[in-house]
Scaffold this motif. Structure first.
Motif, short mmCIF file in Angstrom:
data_model
loop_
_atom_site.label_atom_id
_atom_site.label_comp_id
_atom_site.label_asym_id
_atom_site.label_seq_id
_atom_site.Cartn_x
_atom_site.Cartn_y
_atom_site.Cartn_z
N UNK A 1 19.84 44.32 -16.13
CA UNK A 1 20.29 43.31 -15.19
C UNK A 1 21.72 42.86 -15.49
N UNK A 2 22.33 42.24 -14.55
CA UNK A 2 23.68 41.68 -14.73
C UNK A 2 23.51 40.27 -15.28
N UNK A 3 23.05 40.19 -16.53
CA UNK A 3 22.72 38.90 -17.12
C UNK A 3 23.23 38.81 -18.54
N UNK A 4 23.46 37.56 -18.96
CA UNK A 4 23.88 37.30 -20.34
C UNK A 4 23.36 35.93 -20.74
N UNK A 11 17.57 38.91 -27.23
CA UNK A 11 17.45 40.21 -26.57
C UNK A 11 17.11 39.93 -25.11
N UNK A 12 17.71 40.71 -24.19
CA UNK A 12 17.40 40.60 -22.77
C UNK A 12 17.02 41.98 -22.26
N UNK A 50 21.04 31.06 -19.47
CA UNK A 50 21.05 32.42 -18.93
C UNK A 50 21.92 32.43 -17.69
N UNK A 51 22.86 33.36 -17.62
CA UNK A 51 23.71 33.52 -16.44
C UNK A 51 23.39 34.88 -15.82
N UNK A 52 23.09 34.87 -14.53
CA UNK A 52 22.77 36.10 -13.81
C UNK A 52 23.80 36.26 -12.70
N UNK A 84 26.21 33.87 -8.47
CA UNK A 84 25.71 33.66 -9.84
C UNK A 84 24.71 32.52 -9.90
N UNK A 85 23.76 32.66 -10.80
CA UNK A 85 22.87 31.56 -11.17
C UNK A 85 23.06 31.30 -12.65
N UNK A 86 23.14 30.04 -13.03
CA UNK A 86 23.15 29.68 -14.45
C UNK A 86 21.94 28.81 -14.68
#
Length: 106
Positions: A1-4, A11-12, A50-52, A84-86
């Motif tokens: 996913x485009x997440x951090x 771990x993601x 989490x930011x997506x 984006x969602x945070x």
């Protein structure tokens, strides 16, 4: 996913499309070796976010899942900003999962 994630290192692992995401997050210290061989219990993870990225504009239902109990731990309604969602990750120990769906798919 485009997440951090931010905050404690996690771990993601997950899957993501333009209008939904499914993400599993785990504390790297809560691994089998540490738990079973060394007998160490993982501490709680708090204050993580989490930011997506690259989600379609709109409102989303975010469900956090307790993976040990198999039930919803928390639910929130959020809207994207510039795709984006945070999210504030609820406190957890070991691992947690999140399901992000467009509001109408609840």
């Amino acid at each position: 996913p485009k997440a951090a994630s931010t905050g404690p290192k996690l771990y993601l692992l997950g899957r993501q499309g333009p209008g939904r995401a499914y993400i599993w997050l785990a504390d790297p210290q809560a691994n089998w070796y540490n738990r079973v061989v060394q007998g160490r219990k993982p501490g709680p993870i708090t204050g993580a976010r989490l930011r997506i990225r690259e989600l379609a504009p709109g409102r989303y239902t975010v469900q956090w899942w307790d993976t040990w109990q198999g039930k919803t731990a928390a639910t929130a309604m959020l809207s994207t900003e510039r795709g984006e969602l945070t999210l504030a990750i609820p406190p957890f120990t070991g691992d947690i999962a999140c399901k992000i769906l467009p509001d109408q798919d609840r």
